[in-house]
Design a protein around this motif. Structure first.
Motif, PDB file in Angstrom:
ATOM      1  N   GLN A 194      26.617  19.356  52.499  1.00 58.26           N
ATOM      2  CA  GLN A 194      27.037  18.280  51.608  1.00 58.26           C
ATOM      3  C   GLN A 194      27.424  18.839  50.249  1.00 58.26           C
ATOM      4  OE1 GLN A 194      25.310  14.511  52.176  1.00 58.26           O
ATOM      5  NE2 GLN A 194      25.191  14.043  49.999  1.00 58.26           N
ATOM      6  N   LEU A 195      28.611  18.452  49.789  1.00 55.23           N
ATOM      7  CA  LEU A 195      29.130  18.881  48.504  1.00 55.23           C
ATOM      8  C   LEU A 195      29.105  17.715  47.536  1.00 55.23           C
ATOM      9  CD1 LEU A 195      30.083  21.064  50.504  1.00 55.23           C
ATOM     10  CD2 LEU A 195      32.284  21.123  49.322  1.00 55.23           C
ATOM     11  N   GLU A 196      29.336  18.020  46.285  1.00 53.91           N
ATOM     12  CA  GLU A 196      29.424  16.970  45.276  1.00 53.91           C
ATOM     13  C   GLU A 196      30.696  16.139  45.474  1.00 53.91           C
ATOM     14  OE1 GLU A 196      27.097  16.338  43.028  1.00 53.91           O
ATOM     15  OE2 GLU A 196      25.833  18.024  43.675  1.00 53.91           O
ATOM     16  N   ASN A 197      30.702  14.969  44.855  1.00 53.18           N
ATOM     17  CA  ASN A 197      31.889  14.102  44.789  1.00 53.18           C
ATOM     18  C   ASN A 197      32.322  13.540  46.131  1.00 53.18           C
ATOM     19  OD1 ASN A 197      32.000  14.453  42.000  1.00 53.18           O
ATOM     20  ND2 ASN A 197      33.347  16.237  42.172  1.00 53.18           N
ATOM     21  N   GLY A 198      31.356  13.413  47.068  1.00 53.87           N
ATOM     22  CA  GLY A 198      31.659  12.701  48.300  1.00 53.87           C
ATOM     23  C   GLY A 198      32.330  13.509  49.387  1.00 53.87           C
ATOM     24  N   TYR A 199      32.022  14.803  49.478  1.00 52.89           N
ATOM     25  CA  TYR A 199      32.590  15.659  50.528  1.00 52.89           C
ATOM     26  C   TYR A 199      31.486  16.210  51.430  1.00 52.89           C
ATOM     27  CZ  TYR A 199      36.771  15.759  47.586  1.00 52.89           C
ATOM     28  OH  TYR A 199      37.864  15.413  46.845  1.00 52.89           O
ATOM     29  N   ARG A 200      31.809  16.365  52.692  1.00 55.09           N
ATOM     30  CA  ARG A 200      30.954  17.086  53.627  1.00 55.09           C
ATOM     31  C   ARG A 200      31.795  18.100  54.400  1.00 55.09           C
ATOM     32  NH1 ARG A 200      26.531  12.948  56.443  1.00 55.09           N
ATOM     33  NH2 ARG A 200      25.160  12.799  54.599  1.00 55.09           N
ATOM     34  N   ILE A 201      31.192  19.261  54.641  1.00 52.55           N
ATOM     35  CA  ILE A 201      31.839  20.287  55.463  1.00 52.55           C
ATOM     36  C   ILE A 201      31.059  20.414  56.760  1.00 52.55           C
ATOM     37  CG2 ILE A 201      32.424  22.725  55.664  1.00 52.55           C
ATOM     38  CD1 ILE A 201      32.917  22.823  52.730  1.00 52.55           C
ATOM     39  N   VAL A 202      31.735  20.168  57.876  1.00 48.07           N
ATOM     40  CA  VAL A 202      31.124  20.346  59.183  1.00 48.07           C
ATOM     41  C   VAL A 202      31.429  21.779  59.633  1.00 48.07           C
ATOM     42  CG1 VAL A 202      30.983  19.539  61.568  1.00 48.07           C
ATOM     43  CG2 VAL A 202      31.429  17.903  59.713  1.00 48.07           C
ATOM     44  N   VAL A 203      30.393  22.605  59.645  1.00 49.28           N
ATOM     45  CA  VAL A 203      30.528  24.020  59.994  1.00 49.28           C
ATOM     46  C   VAL A 203      30.258  24.151  61.495  1.00 49.28           C
ATOM     47  CG1 VAL A 203      29.710  26.352  59.535  1.00 49.28           C
ATOM     48  CG2 VAL A 203      29.796  24.671  57.676  1.00 49.28           C
ATOM     49  N   MET A 204      31.273  24.588  62.245  1.00 46.37           N
ATOM     50  CA  MET A 204      31.248  24.519  63.711  1.00 46.37           C
ATOM     51  C   MET A 204      31.160  25.913  64.322  1.00 46.37           C
ATOM     52  SD  MET A 204      34.242  21.595  64.006  1.00 46.37           S
ATOM     53  CE  MET A 204      35.353  22.495  62.906  1.00 46.37           C
ATOM     54  N   ASP A 205      30.057  26.188  64.980  1.00 51.88           N
ATOM     55  CA  ASP A 205      29.822  27.477  65.633  1.00 51.88           C
ATOM     56  C   ASP A 205      30.408  27.450  67.037  1.00 51.88           C
ATOM     57  OD1 ASP A 205      28.849  29.775  66.814  1.00 51.88           O
ATOM     58  OD2 ASP A 205      26.738  29.149  66.761  1.00 51.88           O
ATOM     59  N   GLY A 206      31.550  28.117  67.208  1.00 51.70           N
ATOM     60  CA  GLY A 206      32.189  28.204  68.519  1.00 51.70           C
ATOM     61  C   GLY A 206      32.008  29.565  69.165  1.00 51.70           C
ATOM     62  N   GLY A 207      31.046  30.348  68.666  1.00 51.81           N
ATOM     63  CA  GLY A 207      30.872  31.708  69.147  1.00 51.81           C
ATOM     64  C   GLY A 207      30.386  31.792  70.587  1.00 51.81           C
ATOM     65  N   MET A 208      30.910  32.773  71.296  1.00 49.90           N
ATOM     66  CA  MET A 208      30.463  33.078  72.663  1.00 49.90           C
ATOM     67  C   MET A 208      29.648  34.369  72.581  1.00 49.90           C
ATOM     68  SD  MET A 208      34.096  32.165  74.542  1.00 49.90           S
ATOM     69  CE  MET A 208      33.512  32.507  76.210  1.00 49.90           C
ATOM     70  N   TYR A 209      28.337  34.226  72.441  1.00 52.87           N
ATOM     71  CA  TYR A 209      27.481  35.394  72.236  1.00 52.87           C
ATOM     72  C   TYR A 209      26.138  35.289  72.938  1.00 52.87           C
ATOM     73  CZ  TYR A 209      25.884  32.138  68.623  1.00 52.87           C
ATOM     74  OH  TYR A 209      25.452  31.022  67.960  1.00 52.87           O
ATOM     75  N   THR A 210      25.904  34.170  73.659  1.00 52.53           N
ATOM     76  CA  THR A 210      24.674  34.024  74.427  1.00 52.53           C
ATOM     77  C   THR A 210      25.012  33.721  75.877  1.00 52.53           C
ATOM     78  OG1 THR A 210      24.547  31.679  73.789  1.00 52.53           O
ATOM     79  CG2 THR A 210      23.293  33.250  72.470  1.00 52.53           C
ATOM     80  N   ALA A 211      24.091  34.031  76.766  1.00 51.23           N
ATOM     81  CA  ALA A 211      24.343  33.982  78.201  1.00 51.23           C
ATOM     82  C   ALA A 211      24.796  32.609  78.689  1.00 51.23           C
ATOM     83  CB  ALA A 211      23.084  34.413  78.957  1.00 51.23           C
ATOM     84  N   ASP A 212      24.368  31.547  78.009  1.00 49.45           N
ATOM     85  CA  ASP A 212      24.756  30.197  78.436  1.00 49.45           C
ATOM     86  C   ASP A 212      26.176  29.842  78.031  1.00 49.45           C
ATOM     87  OD1 ASP A 212      23.513  30.255  75.780  1.00 49.45           O
ATOM     88  OD2 ASP A 212      23.925  28.109  75.730  1.00 49.45           O
ATOM     89  N   ASN A 213      26.856  30.749  77.292  1.00 47.97           N
ATOM     90  CA  ASN A 213      28.189  30.407  76.793  1.00 47.97           C
ATOM     91  C   ASN A 213      29.175  31.560  76.901  1.00 47.97           C
ATOM     92  OD1 ASN A 213      29.821  28.352  75.629  1.00 47.97           O
ATOM     93  ND2 ASN A 213      29.694  29.328  73.624  1.00 47.97           N
ATOM     94  N   THR A 214      28.829  32.629  77.622  1.00 49.43           N
ATOM     95  CA  THR A 214      29.740  33.760  77.791  1.00 49.43           C
ATOM     96  C   THR A 214      30.253  33.821  79.222  1.00 49.43           C
ATOM     97  OG1 THR A 214      27.872  35.238  78.272  1.00 49.43           O
ATOM     98  CG2 THR A 214      28.658  35.152  75.997  1.00 49.43           C
ATOM     99  N   GLU A 215      31.449  34.344  79.394  1.00 49.25           N
ATOM    100  CA  GLU A 215      32.000  34.508  80.738  1.00 49.25           C
ATOM    101  C   GLU A 215      31.216  35.535  81.541  1.00 49.25           C
ATOM    102  OE1 GLU A 215      36.140  35.331  80.499  1.00 49.25           O
ATOM    103  OE2 GLU A 215      36.646  33.428  79.514  1.00 49.25           O
ATOM    104  N   SER A 216      30.660  36.528  80.844  1.00 50.72           N
ATOM    105  CA  SER A 216      29.905  37.583  81.516  1.00 50.72           C
ATOM    106  C   SER A 216      28.504  37.135  81.906  1.00 50.72           C
ATOM    107  CB  SER A 216      29.791  38.807  80.600  1.00 50.72           C
ATOM    108  OG  SER A 216      28.990  38.495  79.459  1.00 50.72           O
ATOM    109  N   GLY A 217      28.021  36.067  81.269  1.00 52.50           N
ATOM    110  CA  GLY A 217      26.652  35.643  81.505  1.00 52.50           C
ATOM    111  C   GLY A 217      25.628  36.513  80.806  1.00 52.50           C
ATOM    112  N   LEU A 218      26.099  37.286  79.806  1.00 48.86           N
ATOM    113  CA  LEU A 218      25.218  38.186  79.061  1.00 48.86           C
ATOM    114  C   LEU A 218      25.088  37.726  77.614  1.00 48.86           C
ATOM    115  CD1 LEU A 218      26.632  41.635  80.302  1.00 48.86           C
ATOM    116  CD2 LEU A 218      24.616  40.420  81.173  1.00 48.86           C
ATOM    117  N   ASP A 219      24.031  38.184  76.974  1.00 46.35           N
ATOM    118  CA  ASP A 219      23.861  37.933  75.545  1.00 46.35           C
ATOM    119  C   ASP A 219      24.633  38.974  74.749  1.00 46.35           C
ATOM    120  OD1 ASP A 219      22.228  35.697  75.814  1.00 46.35           O
ATOM    121  OD2 ASP A 219      20.397  36.893  75.855  1.00 46.35           O
ATOM    122  N   GLU A 220      25.955  38.996  74.946  1.00 44.24           N
ATOM    123  CA  GLU A 220      26.844  39.913  74.246  1.00 44.24           C
ATOM    124  C   GLU A 220      28.076  39.156  73.789  1.00 44.24           C
ATOM    125  OE1 GLU A 220      27.921  43.372  76.422  1.00 44.24           O
ATOM    126  OE2 GLU A 220      25.883  44.200  76.476  1.00 44.24           O
TER     127      GLU A 220
END
Length: 404
Positions: A194-220
């Motif tokens: 939350q920023l001043e003056n009525g702004y919000r920034i939605v910070v979106m983590d799209g990283g593929m770095y854990t086994a549940d979200n990588t094509e390899s199924g590895l934590d890499e």
């Protein structure tokens, strides 16, 4: 069903003005309004000097391999000096860094970078807001420079460590943080600042770095990005709820939401846009996100997507500060006019106010002239650059209006 309209406009290497005028739904009458003065600097690929045992040899090796990693610390500090002046002149309140904070995610570089940014925050009073990129977490390529070469085996950084290291660099402004469902880790670094003056920034983590979200199924780590079902639902809910509360919503993630190149080139750049980017941008636009800051592709460009319902999202991609064309952004949002958000977006060379200095060498301004020679050596590299140049440098003067 979905339309994917790309707005790639002009090629000019001079500082000028971009103004985007976007009518919005009516704000809640009791929401404070005003300006949000934001700097954007991305893809730092920071590499701690403590990792280098011989600066002269590292310089030689880097420049032979079209790398500027040896200059990462000096480039960062020169860029921060530029932003310090902007803060002193009242032109800067927040500094956004959309990922690839480090060269290859080594723990030492993350810790050192956070120390530098926190000290700069304290000195300037500017709040720094970061997110992760594909280089930063669970990276098996974490390296030191020893005995004349880069050596793998340095300690890399887990998502939990990343969250701890950058606790005071964005997360301290968080009003919401995403908690993955049981058995999942993807998207865990997402939050709403939350920023001043009525702004919000939605910070979106799209990283593929854990086994549940990588094509390899590895934590890499993997290069591409995608939102898990759980985090994407959370993101859209946060946008909608923030809009209902009367906030102006801005997005930030490492991966592009909208392509910045011709559709015929899409297969070449698959890993640079978030997976299912047309669907994602459609949903984000309809939820109420009109601007999103991205990095990753190392382009300096503005692209747009218009949803079937006529809502527009602008993907403002910023070039890597460490690589050609070595640019930064200054953005001033204004939500004081009811139903309208304006964005005044300017581009600057990181060494605009002072030259880059490293290891006893002062580089002629702009450094981008020298960096071009490092990044694009050999005929094949130069041919590739010329093919892409029309999509590589930002349009510096354009007015964008939503019909209706």
């Amino acid at each position: 069903m979905k339309k994917n309209l790309i707005k790639v406009i002009s090629v000019l290497l001079s500082v000028a003005l971009l103004v985007a005028i976007v009518p919005t739904s009516a704000f809640a009458k009791n929401t404070e309004t005003g300006l949000a003065k934001i700097g954007v600097m991305t893809d730092l690929h920071y590499y701690a000097q403590e990792n280098i045992d011989d600066k002269d040899k590292c310089t030689e090796v880097c420049e032979q391999t079209i790398s500027t990693s040896h200059l990462a610390d000096a480039i960062l500090n020169t860029a921060l000096d530029f932003y310090k002046v902007q803060a002193e002149q009242g032109k800067l309140e927040y500094l956004l860094i959309p990922g690839d904070l480090t060269k290859d995610g080594d723990y030492e570089s993350h810790v050192k970078l956070a120390e530098i940014l926190e000290a700069w925050e304290e000195e300037t009073g500017v709040s720094v807001i970061v997110t992760n990129g594909n280089h930063d977490i669970n990276n098996p390529n974490a390296q030191t420079f020893e005995n004349g070469k880069f050596v793998k085996g340095a300690r890399n950084t887990t998502p939990e460590e990343f969250r701890e290291i950058y606790d005071n660099l964005g997360y301290d402004l968080a009003v919401e943080e995403f908690n993955p469902p049981s058995g999942e880790k993807a998207g865990a670094l997402s939050y709403v600042a939350q920023l001043e003056n009525g702004y919000r920034i939605v910070v979106m983590d799209g990283g593929m770095y854990t086994a549940d979200n990588t094509e390899s199924g590895l934590d890499e780590k993997e290069t591409g990005g995608q939102f898990s079902e759980a985090v994407f639902e959370w993101i859209t809910e946060q946008i909608q709820e923030s809009k209902e509360l009367g906030y102006s919503v801005i997005g930030m993630t490492h991966w592009n939401m909208v392509p910045h190149y011709p559709e015929k080139e899409l297969s070449v750049f698959t890993d640079f846009c978030i997976e299912d980017c047309e669907y994602v941008s459609e949903c984000l636009a309809d939820a109420g996100m009109q601007y999103v800051f991205t990095g990753h592709l190392h382009v300096h460009d503005v692209a747009q997507h218009i949803s079937d319902k006529g809502n527009i999202i602008y993907d403002i991609a910023t070039a890597s500060v460490i690589n050609f064309p070595n640019l930064l952004r200054l953005v001033t949002f204004d939500n004081t006019q009811e139903g309208v958000i304006t964005a005044d977006i300017k581009s600057h060379a990181f060494d605009e106010l002072k030259p880059l200095e490293y290891n006893g060498v002062t580089y002629e301004q702009p450094f981008s002239n020298y960096c071009f020679g490092i990044n694009f050596v050999g005929d094949s590299a130069k041919d590739m650059l010329m093919d892409l140049l029309g999509y590589y440098i930002d349009v510096y003067s354009v007015e964008i209006k939503e019909a209706g």
